[in-house]
Design a protein around this motif. Structure first.
Motif, PDB file in Angstrom:
ATOM      1  N   PHE A  11     -49.368  33.390  28.092  1.00  0.00           N
ATOM      2  CA  PHE A  11     -48.241  32.625  28.658  1.00  0.00           C
ATOM      3  C   PHE A  11     -48.102  31.434  28.422  1.00  0.00           C
ATOM      4  CE2 PHE A  11     -47.213  30.095  32.375  1.00  0.00           C
ATOM      5  CZ  PHE A  11     -45.829  30.556  32.503  1.00  0.00           C
ATOM      6  N   PHE A  12     -49.506  30.679  28.469  1.00  0.00           N
ATOM      7  CA  PHE A  12     -49.388  29.347  28.094  1.00  0.00           C
ATOM      8  C   PHE A  12     -49.197  28.911  26.569  1.00  0.00           C
ATOM      9  CE2 PHE A  12     -51.489  28.471  32.240  1.00  0.00           C
ATOM     10  CZ  PHE A  12     -50.803  27.456  32.498  1.00  0.00           C
ATOM     11  N   ALA A  13     -49.634  29.840  25.560  1.00  0.00           N
ATOM     12  CA  ALA A  13     -49.449  29.660  24.245  1.00  0.00           C
ATOM     13  C   ALA A  13     -48.081  29.744  23.943  1.00  0.00           C
ATOM     14  CB  ALA A  13     -50.316  30.833  23.446  1.00  0.00           C
ATOM     15  N   ARG A  14     -47.268  30.611  24.682  1.00  0.00           N
ATOM     16  CA  ARG A  14     -45.777  30.829  24.384  1.00  0.00           C
ATOM     17  C   ARG A  14     -45.188  29.608  25.229  1.00  0.00           C
ATOM     18  NH1 ARG A  14     -42.673  34.362  25.754  1.00  0.00           N
ATOM     19  NH2 ARG A  14     -41.600  34.746  23.758  1.00  0.00           N
ATOM     20  N   PHE A  15     -45.473  29.171  26.220  1.00  0.00           N
ATOM     21  CA  PHE A  15     -44.816  28.146  27.083  1.00  0.00           C
ATOM     22  C   PHE A  15     -44.942  26.891  26.064  1.00  0.00           C
ATOM     23  CE2 PHE A  15     -44.512  25.042  30.378  1.00  0.00           C
ATOM     24  CZ  PHE A  15     -43.272  25.476  30.889  1.00  0.00           C
ATOM     25  N   LEU A  16     -46.235  26.502  25.727  1.00  0.00           N
ATOM     26  CA  LEU A  16     -46.184  25.296  25.125  1.00  0.00           C
ATOM     27  C   LEU A  16     -45.709  25.160  23.591  1.00  0.00           C
ATOM     28  CD1 LEU A  16     -49.705  24.688  26.821  1.00  0.00           C
ATOM     29  CD2 LEU A  16     -47.451  23.598  27.521  1.00  0.00           C
ATOM     30  N   SER A  17     -45.463  26.394  23.203  1.00  0.00           N
ATOM     31  CA  SER A  17     -45.150  26.662  21.718  1.00  0.00           C
ATOM     32  C   SER A  17     -43.811  25.597  21.298  1.00  0.00           C
ATOM     33  CB  SER A  17     -45.052  28.023  21.324  1.00  0.00           C
ATOM     34  OG  SER A  17     -44.518  27.941  20.118  1.00  0.00           O
ATOM     35  N   LYS A  18     -43.971  25.080  20.193  1.00  0.00           N
ATOM     36  CA  LYS A  18     -42.598  24.437  19.747  1.00  0.00           C
ATOM     37  C   LYS A  18     -42.080  25.319  18.702  1.00  0.00           C
ATOM     38  CE  LYS A  18     -43.768  19.760  20.969  1.00  0.00           C
ATOM     39  NZ  LYS A  18     -44.763  18.883  20.754  1.00  0.00           N
ATOM     40  N   ASN A  19     -42.465  26.307  18.413  1.00  0.00           N
ATOM     41  CA  ASN A  19     -41.970  27.165  17.503  1.00  0.00           C
ATOM     42  C   ASN A  19     -40.888  28.344  18.206  1.00  0.00           C
ATOM     43  OD1 ASN A  19     -40.948  28.852  15.456  1.00  0.00           O
ATOM     44  ND2 ASN A  19     -43.216  29.383  14.676  1.00  0.00           N
ATOM     45  N   ILE A  20     -39.794  27.628  18.597  1.00  0.00           N
ATOM     46  CA  ILE A  20     -38.799  28.298  19.578  1.00  0.00           C
ATOM     47  C   ILE A  20     -38.356  29.576  18.900  1.00  0.00           C
ATOM     48  CG2 ILE A  20     -36.780  28.164  20.729  1.00  0.00           C
ATOM     49  CD1 ILE A  20     -37.556  25.036  21.436  1.00  0.00           C
ATOM     50  N   PRO A  21     -37.942  29.449  17.592  1.00  0.00           N
ATOM     51  CA  PRO A  21     -37.291  30.554  16.865  1.00  0.00           C
ATOM     52  C   PRO A  21     -38.356  31.840  17.146  1.00  0.00           C
ATOM     53  CG  PRO A  21     -37.022  28.845  15.492  1.00  0.00           C
ATOM     54  CD  PRO A  21     -38.037  28.519  16.770  1.00  0.00           C
ATOM     55  N   ALA A  22     -39.658  31.634  16.746  1.00  0.00           N
ATOM     56  CA  ALA A  22     -40.609  32.870  16.871  1.00  0.00           C
ATOM     57  C   ALA A  22     -40.902  33.275  18.132  1.00  0.00           C
ATOM     58  CB  ALA A  22     -41.904  32.096  16.398  1.00  0.00           C
ATOM     59  N   ARG A  23     -40.570  32.432  19.171  1.00  0.00           N
ATOM     60  CA  ARG A  23     -40.887  32.850  20.355  1.00  0.00           C
ATOM     61  C   ARG A  23     -39.681  33.701  21.080  1.00  0.00           C
ATOM     62  NH1 ARG A  23     -44.612  30.611  19.054  1.00  0.00           N
ATOM     63  NH2 ARG A  23     -44.942  32.596  18.419  1.00  0.00           N
TER      64      ARG A  23
END
Ligand SMILES: [Zn+2]
Length: 143
Positions: free
Chosen positions: A59-71
């Motif tokens: 959850f945190f890894a996805r939330f804080l990720s800046k790679n929006i296209p990948a998410r």
């Protein structure tokens, strides 16, 4: 503590369906785990606790990720996955079989004006508002 976390996270940018599902699953596991602990099932408790931790880390890894296209891709895959689940007890599946020719006849295709994604809607619904699943742009169309 988790409840405060949820309040903090909800409605923020970068939070999508998959992330909400992750945190809800973690909360449910945490709740169920209380019983495992009470009944002395310590091995199960430890495994569930570990799964819960993994969900929260994801959850945190996805939330804080800046790679929006990948998410976005992950979330799309997740939505398709859950969409399949819902479709299995949907009448559409019996009316519109998996025959590709039949399928294309029963659907109308639209192009999203914002991101050019191809969108498919069932035919014969009249004037409808279509929401692009990728960029959430709404536009009107006739099916
Ligand atoms: Zn779009």
């Amino acid at each position: 503590m988790l409840q405060k976390l949820m309040q903090f996270m909800f409605g923020r940018r970068g939070n999508d369906e998959l992330n909400i599902c992750l945190i809800v699953a973690a909360l449910i596991l945490g709740f169920v785990n209380i019983f495992f602990r009470v009944f002395g099932l310590y091995l199960v408790y430890r495994v569930v606790y570990l799964v819960q931790l993994i969900l929260i880390v994801m959850f945190f890894a996805r939330f804080l990720s800046k790679n929006i296209p990948a998410r976005q891709k992950e979330n799309d895959a997740f939505l398709r996955f859950t969409g399949k689940f819902k479709k299995s007890n949907n009448d559409y599946n019996t009316v519109y079989s998996n025959d590709p020719v039949k399928k294309s006849k029963n659907y109308k295709y639209f192009k999203c004006p914002n991101c050019s994604a191809k969108l498919r809607v069932p035919k014969g619904k009249g004037k409808i508002t279509i929401t692009c699943p990728k960029c959430r742009t709404s536009f009107k169309g006739r099916s």
